[in-house]
Design an enzyme around this catalytic site. Structure first.
Site, PDB file in Angstrom:
ATOM      1  N   ASP A  21     -12.607  12.671  37.756  1.00  0.00           N
ATOM      2  CA  ASP A  21     -11.134  12.722  37.768  1.00  0.00           C
ATOM      3  C   ASP A  21     -10.673  12.559  39.211  1.00  0.00           C
ATOM      4  O   ASP A  21     -11.050  13.352  40.083  1.00  0.00           O
ATOM      5  CB  ASP A  21     -10.683  14.073  37.183  1.00  0.00           C
ATOM      6  CG  ASP A  21      -9.173  14.223  37.139  1.00  0.00           C
ATOM      7  OD1 ASP A  21      -8.454  13.314  37.599  1.00  0.00           O
ATOM      8  OD2 ASP A  21      -8.705  15.264  36.652  1.00  0.00           O
ATOM      9  N   ASP A 116      -6.826   8.054  35.277  1.00  0.00           N
ATOM     10  CA  ASP A 116      -7.707   8.388  36.406  1.00  0.00           C
ATOM     11  C   ASP A 116      -8.879   9.279  36.006  1.00  0.00           C
ATOM     12  O   ASP A 116      -9.459   9.943  36.861  1.00  0.00           O
ATOM     13  CB  ASP A 116      -6.893   9.075  37.519  1.00  0.00           C
ATOM     14  CG  ASP A 116      -6.574  10.529  37.198  1.00  0.00           C
ATOM     15  OD1 ASP A 116      -6.470  10.865  36.004  1.00  0.00           O
ATOM     16  OD2 ASP A 116      -6.446  11.314  38.142  1.00  0.00           O
ATOM     17  N   GLU A 117      -9.205   9.299  34.718  1.00  0.00           N
ATOM     18  CA  GLU A 117     -10.195  10.275  34.268  1.00  0.00           C
ATOM     19  C   GLU A 117     -11.083   9.668  33.191  1.00  0.00           C
ATOM     20  O   GLU A 117     -10.581   9.001  32.283  1.00  0.00           O
ATOM     21  CB  GLU A 117      -9.404  11.455  33.690  1.00  0.00           C
ATOM     22  CG  GLU A 117     -10.189  12.674  33.388  1.00  0.00           C
ATOM     23  CD  GLU A 117      -9.270  13.803  32.909  1.00  0.00           C
ATOM     24  OE1 GLU A 117      -8.085  13.848  33.278  1.00  0.00           O
ATOM     25  OE2 GLU A 117      -9.760  14.631  32.133  1.00  0.00           O
TER      26      GLU A 117
HETATM   27  P1  TTP Z   1      -3.970  14.188  36.740  1.00  0.00           P
HETATM   28  O1  TTP Z   1      -5.400  13.743  36.868  1.00  0.00           O
HETATM   29  O2  TTP Z   1      -3.656  15.282  35.783  1.00  0.00           O
HETATM   30  O3  TTP Z   1      -3.424  14.688  38.148  1.00  0.00           O
HETATM   31  P2  TTP Z   1      -3.731  14.136  39.600  1.00  0.00           P
HETATM   32  O4  TTP Z   1      -4.785  13.087  39.609  1.00  0.00           O
HETATM   33  O5  TTP Z   1      -2.443  13.747  40.242  1.00  0.00           O
HETATM   34  O6  TTP Z   1      -4.238  15.430  40.344  1.00  0.00           O
HETATM   35  P3  TTP Z   1      -5.619  16.212  40.116  1.00  0.00           P
HETATM   36  O7  TTP Z   1      -6.420  15.460  39.090  1.00  0.00           O
HETATM   37  O8  TTP Z   1      -6.280  16.234  41.458  1.00  0.00           O
HETATM   38  O9  TTP Z   1      -5.211  17.561  39.645  1.00  0.00           O
HETATM   39  O10 TTP Z   1      -3.065  12.957  36.373  1.00  0.00           O
HETATM   40  C1  TTP Z   1      -3.324  11.634  36.836  1.00  0.00           C
HETATM   41  C2  TTP Z   1      -2.015  10.939  37.151  1.00  0.00           C
HETATM   42  O11 TTP Z   1      -1.164  10.956  36.013  1.00  0.00           O
HETATM   43  C3  TTP Z   1      -1.230  11.605  38.245  1.00  0.00           C
HETATM   44  O12 TTP Z   1      -1.623  11.182  39.559  1.00  0.00           O
HETATM   45  C4  TTP Z   1       0.169  11.219  37.915  1.00  0.00           C
HETATM   46  C5  TTP Z   1       0.183  11.093  36.412  1.00  0.00           C
HETATM   47  N1  TTP Z   1       0.822  12.280  35.813  1.00  0.00           N
HETATM   48  C6  TTP Z   1       2.171  12.224  35.486  1.00  0.00           C
HETATM   49  O13 TTP Z   1       2.814  11.182  35.653  1.00  0.00           O
HETATM   50  N2  TTP Z   1       2.772  13.356  34.983  1.00  0.00           N
HETATM   51  C7  TTP Z   1       2.104  14.538  34.794  1.00  0.00           C
HETATM   52  O14 TTP Z   1       2.692  15.539  34.343  1.00  0.00           O
HETATM   53  C8  TTP Z   1       0.701  14.574  35.135  1.00  0.00           C
HETATM   54  C9  TTP Z   1      -0.068  15.860  34.956  1.00  0.00           C
HETATM   55  C10 TTP Z   1       0.114  13.437  35.640  1.00  0.00           C
HETATM   56 MG    MG Z   2      -6.576  13.326  38.553  1.00  0.00          MG
END
Ligand code: TTP
Ligand code: MG
Length: 402
Positions: A21, A116-117
């Site tokens: 992730d 992203d995961e």
């Molecule tokens: P995530 O992987 O949940 O968050 P992140 O990569 O920003 O941070 P981390 O993994 O380090 O905790 O989500 C991936 C992308 O999805 C994030 O960069 C932006 C988008 N997203 C939204 O648009 N709204 C949201 O509520 C969430 C959680 C994510």
């Molecule tokens: Mg992320």
């Protein structure tokens, strides 16, 4: 006797599961693209005056209390010095394609969870070393931080990843359940949102360990069907399989002209751009194509396709372009044209044995172009023939299509 039976029992070796992730994904992409943003609170989201919310923010902004889904106006109050940016989705999708191509080059068993995961399944002895290799490769090729959790099932891999964030990796095995899983808040478990958390808290259940010893029938009374799964999760058990993505069958790109065109030179310029896009995506996926198809739509919306099989599979822009031109040649007086497309099919996986050594000139130029395209987007690429529109080799310098 019992012990001897134990020795005879065949030891089953299970695959290791990785959850990869990216950290603060949208914000990290902006920090790579704009070095002045690095180390600063970067907040991505909608416009505050339109009651926009935060999509994500860099860890520097998280330290000040900013979070996903917070109203932008509140984020501005919490972090007045922050760099506030709109969502640049095309760019994030482009980077995501590259990330997924890198992940997919380690194993065909991959489940993409979000932009992203992804979960990966790898051979039993390869969990940790794959995690390290993936982190290095994504950092080296894209400049991005990614966290990785390694375990024997999806639940523990996901929690291991969360514990490793930001920019780390860790393992969480069944034997760590009591010492490392049980002290965590129940919010770490999938399916426990704020509402369920409150219900359980009211019964004095705050940690995963407290949930694990809570009587199952009481839990079922409170939560219904989800109770059984939650109870299993609280013991680190999870039998969900990876929902692997079907393998790629073809890659295609097409363009509709802003106005119908009649000029073969304009058509060839369009074909060149499409060929470059397809070649780039083939190389990202470490694929080569055996078949190239051309699609033409006329101004009356009639559409035809023509296909050619190659003697050798290719991922070269020039070969894709030449094949498309060969297909187009007999159709050169069928104008006006409304749309043109190229499709590459008959895809074969190949492993790039050597990245830098022994490559021909076209390959090394292409590799540099791909790196630029990945880092800065396709607009950064101006091929010589577009810079020198009067050159004889150049079919057209005009880029009249959208
Ligand atoms: P995530 O992987 O949940 O968050 P992140 O990569 O920003 O941070 P981390 O993994 O380090 O905790 O989500 C991936 C992308 O999805 C994030 O960069 C932006 C988008 N997203 C939204 O648009 N709204 C949201 O509520 C969430 C959680 C994510
Ligand atoms: Mg992320």
């Amino acid at each position: 006797m019992g012990k001897r039976i134990g020795v005879l029992k065949k030891k089953r070796k299970f695959k290791k599961i990785l959850l990869c992730d990216l950290d603060a994904f949208y914000a990290s992409v902006e920090q790579v693209d704009n070095p002045v943003y690095r180390g600063k609170p970067v907040i991505i989201g909608g416009r505050p005056e339109a009651r926009g919310v935060v999509s994500t923010c860099s860890y520097e902004a998280r330290a000040l209390g900013v979070r996903s889904a917070l109203p932008m106006a509140k984020a501005m109050r919490l972090c007045p010095e922050g760099i506030f940016l709109p969502v640049n989705m095309n760019r994030y999708k482009e980077i995501s394609r590259h990330v997924m191509a890198i992940l997919g080059s380690y194993t065909p068993e991959m489940e993409r969870v979000s932009i992203d995961e992804a979960y990966l399944a790898v051979s039993p002895g390869e969990g940790e070393q794959t995690a390290i290799a993936i982190r290095e490769k994504i950092r080296h090729e894209l400049g991005l931080p990614v966290s990785v959790g390694v375990s024997s099932n999806k639940l523990l891999a996901k929690i291991a990843c969360e514990l490793a964030k930001p920019d780390g990796w860790s393992t969480l095995w069944k034997e760590d359940v009591k010492t490392r899983l049980w002290p965590l808040s129940i919010r770490f478990l999938p399916g426990i949102g704020p509402v369920t958390e409150k219900k359980l808290n009211r019964l004095g259940v705050k940690t995963i360990g407290e949930l694990a010893v809570f009587p199952l029938d009481s839990l079922q009374h409170l939560l219904g069907k989800t109770a059984l799964n939650l109870h299993k999760y609280s013991k680190g058990e999870d039998d969900r399989n990876l929902e692997t993505t079907p393998s790629l069958k073809s890659i295609s790109e097409e363009t509709t002209f802003a106005r119908d065109i009649k000029d073969s030179k304009e058509m060839k310029a369009a074909l060149m751009e499409l060929a470059e896009g397809i070649g780039y995506r083939l190389r990202l996926q470490k694929m080569k194509a055996r078949t190239i198809s051309l699609k033409l739509r006329f101004s009356d919306f009639r559409t035809i396709t023509r296909t050619i099989s190659l003697t050798e599979a290719t991922d070269k822009d020039s070969m894709i372009f030449q094949s498309a031109c060969r297909l187009f040649l007999p159709l050169a007086d069928t104008f006006p044209w409304r749309l043109v497309g190229i499709r590459a099919s008959g895809l074969e996986n190949f492993t790039q044995l050597s990245l830098n050594r022994g490559e021909d000139k076209e390959k090394s130029v292409t590799r540099v172009q791909d790196e630029l395209r990945t880092r800065f987007g396709k607009e950064v690429l101006y091929r010589a023939q577009r810079l020198f529109p009067d050159s004889n080799d150049n079919p057209s310098s005009k880029n009249s299509f959208s």
